[in-house]
Write a protein that holds these residues in place. Structure first.
Motif, PDB file in Angstrom:
ATOM      1  N   GLN A 102       0.827 -35.083  25.749  1.00 22.91           N
ATOM      2  CA  GLN A 102      -0.282 -35.907  25.256  1.00 22.91           C
ATOM      3  C   GLN A 102      -1.490 -35.046  24.902  1.00 22.91           C
ATOM      4  O   GLN A 102      -2.182 -35.305  23.912  1.00 22.91           O
ATOM      5  CB  GLN A 102      -0.656 -36.941  26.311  1.00 22.91           C
ATOM      6  CG  GLN A 102       0.388 -38.025  26.517  1.00 22.91           C
ATOM      7  CD  GLN A 102       0.038 -38.963  27.652  1.00 22.91           C
ATOM      8  OE1 GLN A 102      -1.083 -38.964  28.149  1.00 22.91           O
ATOM      9  NE2 GLN A 102       1.005 -39.750  28.092  1.00 22.91           N
ATOM     10  N   LEU A 105      -1.691 -33.596  21.403  1.00 20.33           N
ATOM     11  CA  LEU A 105      -2.157 -34.507  20.358  1.00 20.33           C
ATOM     12  C   LEU A 105      -3.597 -34.946  20.570  1.00 20.33           C
ATOM     13  O   LEU A 105      -4.311 -35.223  19.609  1.00 20.33           O
ATOM     14  CB  LEU A 105      -1.264 -35.750  20.328  1.00 20.33           C
ATOM     15  CG  LEU A 105       0.210 -35.505  20.029  1.00 20.33           C
ATOM     16  CD1 LEU A 105       0.973 -36.823  20.076  1.00 20.33           C
ATOM     17  CD2 LEU A 105       0.377 -34.851  18.665  1.00 20.33           C
ATOM     18  N   ARG A 106      -4.027 -35.005  21.822  1.00 24.40           N
ATOM     19  CA  ARG A 106      -5.312 -35.621  22.109  1.00 24.40           C
ATOM     20  C   ARG A 106      -6.488 -34.681  21.912  1.00 24.40           C
ATOM     21  O   ARG A 106      -7.453 -34.995  21.227  1.00 24.40           O
ATOM     22  CB  ARG A 106      -5.318 -36.161  23.540  1.00 24.40           C
ATOM     23  CG  ARG A 106      -6.592 -36.929  23.896  1.00 24.40           C
ATOM     24  CD  ARG A 106      -6.529 -37.511  25.309  1.00 24.40           C
ATOM     25  NE  ARG A 106      -6.324 -36.471  26.294  1.00 24.40           N
ATOM     26  CZ  ARG A 106      -5.247 -36.379  27.072  1.00 24.40           C
ATOM     27  NH1 ARG A 106      -4.260 -37.252  26.959  1.00 24.40           N
ATOM     28  NH2 ARG A 106      -5.127 -35.401  27.952  1.00 24.40           N
ATOM     29  N   ILE A 128       2.382 -41.301  20.563  1.00 25.57           N
ATOM     30  CA  ILE A 128       2.201 -40.416  19.410  1.00 25.57           C
ATOM     31  C   ILE A 128       1.337 -41.104  18.358  1.00 25.57           C
ATOM     32  O   ILE A 128       0.385 -40.519  17.825  1.00 25.57           O
ATOM     33  CB  ILE A 128       3.562 -40.020  18.808  1.00 25.57           C
ATOM     34  CG1 ILE A 128       4.368 -39.193  19.811  1.00 25.57           C
ATOM     35  CG2 ILE A 128       3.368 -39.231  17.511  1.00 25.57           C
ATOM     36  CD1 ILE A 128       5.772 -38.877  19.338  1.00 25.57           C
ATOM     37  N   HIS A 132      -2.368 -39.542  17.748  1.00 21.53           N
ATOM     38  CA  HIS A 132      -2.398 -38.715  16.544  1.00 21.53           C
ATOM     39  C   HIS A 132      -3.529 -39.186  15.628  1.00 21.53           C
ATOM     40  O   HIS A 132      -3.520 -40.318  15.152  1.00 21.53           O
ATOM     41  CB  HIS A 132      -1.060 -38.802  15.825  1.00 21.53           C
ATOM     42  CG  HIS A 132      -1.011 -38.021  14.552  1.00 21.53           C
ATOM     43  ND1 HIS A 132      -0.167 -38.343  13.505  1.00 21.53           N
ATOM     44  CD2 HIS A 132      -1.707 -36.938  14.141  1.00 21.53           C
ATOM     45  CE1 HIS A 132      -0.346 -37.480  12.524  1.00 21.53           C
ATOM     46  NE2 HIS A 132      -1.274 -36.622  12.883  1.00 21.53           N
ATOM     47  N   ASP A 133      -4.498 -38.301  15.386  1.00 20.33           N
ATOM     48  CA  ASP A 133      -5.594 -38.646  14.484  1.00 20.33           C
ATOM     49  C   ASP A 133      -5.331 -38.020  13.117  1.00 20.33           C
ATOM     50  O   ASP A 133      -4.206 -38.016  12.643  1.00 20.33           O
ATOM     51  CB  ASP A 133      -6.942 -38.222  15.074  1.00 20.33           C
ATOM     52  CG  ASP A 133      -6.952 -36.752  15.472  1.00 20.33           C
ATOM     53  OD1 ASP A 133      -6.074 -35.991  14.988  1.00 20.33           O
ATOM     54  OD2 ASP A 133      -7.834 -36.348  16.252  1.00 20.33           O
ATOM     55  N   GLN A 135      -5.471 -34.875  12.366  1.00 14.95           N
ATOM     56  CA  GLN A 135      -4.952 -33.511  12.452  1.00 14.95           C
ATOM     57  C   GLN A 135      -3.559 -33.456  11.832  1.00 14.95           C
ATOM     58  O   GLN A 135      -2.667 -34.209  12.211  1.00 14.95           O
ATOM     59  CB  GLN A 135      -4.864 -33.093  13.920  1.00 14.95           C
ATOM     60  CG  GLN A 135      -4.214 -31.747  14.157  1.00 14.95           C
ATOM     61  CD  GLN A 135      -5.222 -30.630  14.323  1.00 14.95           C
ATOM     62  OE1 GLN A 135      -5.898 -30.250  13.370  1.00 14.95           O
ATOM     63  NE2 GLN A 135      -5.341 -30.143  15.528  1.00 14.95           N
ATOM     64  N   LEU A 137       0.137 -32.920  11.371  1.00 12.50           N
ATOM     65  CA  LEU A 137       1.129 -32.845  12.443  1.00 12.50           C
ATOM     66  C   LEU A 137       2.528 -33.023  11.867  1.00 12.50           C
ATOM     67  O   LEU A 137       2.754 -33.902  11.034  1.00 12.50           O
ATOM     68  CB  LEU A 137       0.858 -33.937  13.481  1.00 12.50           C
ATOM     69  CG  LEU A 137       1.913 -34.160  14.563  1.00 12.50           C
ATOM     70  CD1 LEU A 137       1.938 -32.980  15.542  1.00 12.50           C
ATOM     71  CD2 LEU A 137       1.648 -35.471  15.303  1.00 12.50           C
ATOM     72  N   LEU A 139       6.552 -33.259  13.525  1.00 11.64           N
ATOM     73  CA  LEU A 139       7.372 -33.302  14.733  1.00 11.64           C
ATOM     74  C   LEU A 139       8.746 -32.701  14.455  1.00 11.64           C
ATOM     75  O   LEU A 139       9.297 -32.855  13.371  1.00 11.64           O
ATOM     76  CB  LEU A 139       7.542 -34.740  15.217  1.00 11.64           C
ATOM     77  CG  LEU A 139       6.276 -35.505  15.599  1.00 11.64           C
ATOM     78  CD1 LEU A 139       6.641 -36.917  16.050  1.00 11.64           C
ATOM     79  CD2 LEU A 139       5.496 -34.781  16.692  1.00 11.64           C
ATOM     80  N   THR A 149       4.103 -40.421  10.785  1.00 11.71           N
ATOM     81  CA  THR A 149       4.148 -39.010  11.168  1.00 11.71           C
ATOM     82  C   THR A 149       5.364 -38.319  10.568  1.00 11.71           C
ATOM     83  O   THR A 149       6.464 -38.851  10.581  1.00 11.71           O
ATOM     84  CB  THR A 149       4.192 -38.878  12.702  1.00 11.71           C
ATOM     85  OG1 THR A 149       3.102 -39.584  13.275  1.00 11.71           O
ATOM     86  CG2 THR A 149       4.100 -37.417  13.124  1.00 11.71           C
ATOM     87  N   HIS A 151       8.499 -35.788  10.291  1.00  8.14           N
ATOM     88  CA  HIS A 151       9.492 -35.497  11.325  1.00  8.14           C
ATOM     89  C   HIS A 151      10.680 -34.803  10.677  1.00  8.14           C
ATOM     90  O   HIS A 151      11.177 -35.254   9.649  1.00  8.14           O
ATOM     91  CB  HIS A 151       9.931 -36.811  11.983  1.00  8.14           C
ATOM     92  CG  HIS A 151      10.863 -36.641  13.134  1.00  8.14           C
ATOM     93  ND1 HIS A 151      11.718 -37.637  13.562  1.00  8.14           N
ATOM     94  CD2 HIS A 151      11.089 -35.594  13.961  1.00  8.14           C
ATOM     95  CE1 HIS A 151      12.415 -37.210  14.603  1.00  8.14           C
ATOM     96  NE2 HIS A 151      12.067 -35.973  14.854  1.00  8.14           N
ATOM     97  N   ARG A 305       0.294 -31.450   4.332  1.00  2.00           N
ATOM     98  CA  ARG A 305      -0.716 -32.192   5.101  1.00  2.00           C
ATOM     99  C   ARG A 305      -2.032 -31.419   5.144  1.00  2.00           C
ATOM    100  O   ARG A 305      -3.114 -31.993   4.967  1.00  2.00           O
ATOM    101  CB  ARG A 305      -0.216 -32.444   6.524  1.00  2.00           C
ATOM    102  CG  ARG A 305       0.915 -33.447   6.643  1.00  2.00           C
ATOM    103  CD  ARG A 305       0.417 -34.863   6.490  1.00  2.00           C
ATOM    104  NE  ARG A 305       1.527 -35.821   6.583  1.00  2.00           N
ATOM    105  CZ  ARG A 305       1.394 -37.118   6.364  1.00  2.00           C
ATOM    106  NH1 ARG A 305       0.213 -37.633   6.036  1.00  2.00           N
ATOM    107  NH2 ARG A 305       2.435 -37.927   6.454  1.00  2.00           N
TER     108      ARG A 305
END
Length: 329
Positions: A102, A105-106, A128, A132-133, A135, A137, A139, A149, A151, A305
């Motif tokens: 966490q 992501l936080r 997630i 997830h803001d 930023q 990302l 996965l 998100t 992946h 991204r």
């Protein structure tokens, strides 16, 4: 940079081009600027760079275990690809701890990096999505990813079925799965077990619960104890599909100590096709995710991204194969 430009007799733009390794700089000019940089001991200030460009030139890579052969090799691929793109990589080990996952992501990488490539194991899909803001990302792995998100993964069900199909093609009929791990709540084993079961059913073979072996942990010693315990209980099998290469190493040791030959008595299939497979006795056949392609596609999505893409999540499935060696020839 002003001092470097004055020492080298060039513009600030030229110094910037050299520092950022742009290709369109004449070799003689680059050498003159680099000499001034060396003489003055200039180093870019990451905080200032972020203020000026909005980027740090750094990305984070969060993996469950950095000493696991698969995650180590994936980290190496990603670091190489990032370096080619002019980025440095911060590697973080989460040890599959939900709090640590966490934090990835936080808040842990906030302001330090331009993006994160993350292989979670225990964090929930809703967490997630919630944590997830903006930023960037991407996965990796088998975790269920939110639709927002990016992946990248392989098809674990199909890969497990391919591994079993190879063993069955050798004439084996009693294929064990090593193994389920006590307390493991991730989807990795569930998907691999499903593929194992589907392959047996497709071959019109019965599902034998006693051939699905449970391990107490994720180390090679846990797999060794599990296989040895099954043999002591009188469980018999002529092939083993292992959840990873470490488990396969443990299985090989248990079989050897029991006086069973590989592949004569029992064929063994590992998973991940890591460097250890070439150094076991016998060498280890293994399901082979395309690790380089996984890393390449993950980086491509992250770069998009970081360059401003704000669309829905892309969910990509990368290919796999079966690398055949001595343990299941």
């Amino acid at each position: 940079m002003v001092d470097v430009a004055e020492r080298a007799g060039v513009s600030l733009k030229t110094v910037s081009n050299v520092v950022n390794d742009y290709v369109h700089v004449q070799p003689a000019l680059r050498a003159r600027v680099q000499q001034a940089i060396d003489e003055l001991g200039y180093r870019p200030n990451l905080t200032a760079r972020r203020l000026a460009t909005g980027r740090t030139g750094m990305v984070a890579l969060a993996m469950p275990e950095i000493d696991h052969p698969y995650f180590s090799e994936m980290s190496s691929h990603l670091a190489d690809i990032a370096a080619e793109a002019g980025y440095r990589v911060i590697i973080e080990q989460t040890l599959s701890d939900p709090t640590a996952e966490q934090a990835v992501l936080r808040d842990r990488e906030a302001g330090l990096v331009d993006g994160v490539i993350f292989q979670p194991t225990r964090i929930a899909t809703l967490d997630i999505a919630r944590l997830h803001d903006d930023q960037p990302l991407v996965l990796l792995g088998e975790v269920e990813a939110p639709v927002t998100t990016d992946h990248v993964m392989i098809d674990n069900v199909a890969a497990a079925a391919d591994g079993v199909a190879h063993l069955l093609a050798l004439g084996r009929e009693k294929v064990a799965f090593v193994g389920l791990v006590s307390g493991d709540i991730t989807s990795t084993n569930r998907r691999r077990l499903l593929g194992y079961q589907e392959a047996l059913l497709d071959a019109h073979l019965p599902l034998r619960p006693e051939l699905v072996l449970e391990c107490q942990g994720f180390a090679a010693a846990d797999a060794e104890a599990s296989v040895a315990g099954a043999l002591e209980r009188g469980v018999r099998f002529d092939a083993i599909l292992c959840r990873d290469d470490r488990f396969a190493v443990g299985a090989l040791r248990a079989l050897r100590r029991a006086g069973l030959s590989v592949p004569g008595d029992v064929a063994v299939m590992g998973w991940d096709d890591t460097v250890v497979t070439g150094y076991t006795t016998p060498t280890l056949s293994s399901i082979a995710p395309d690790k380089r392609e996984l890393a390449t596609r993950a980086w491509q999505l992250l770069e998009e991204r970081m360059s401003g893409y704000h669309g829905p999540g892309r969910h990509l499935v990368v290919g796999h194969g079966v690398t055949v060696r001595e343990s299941a020839p």
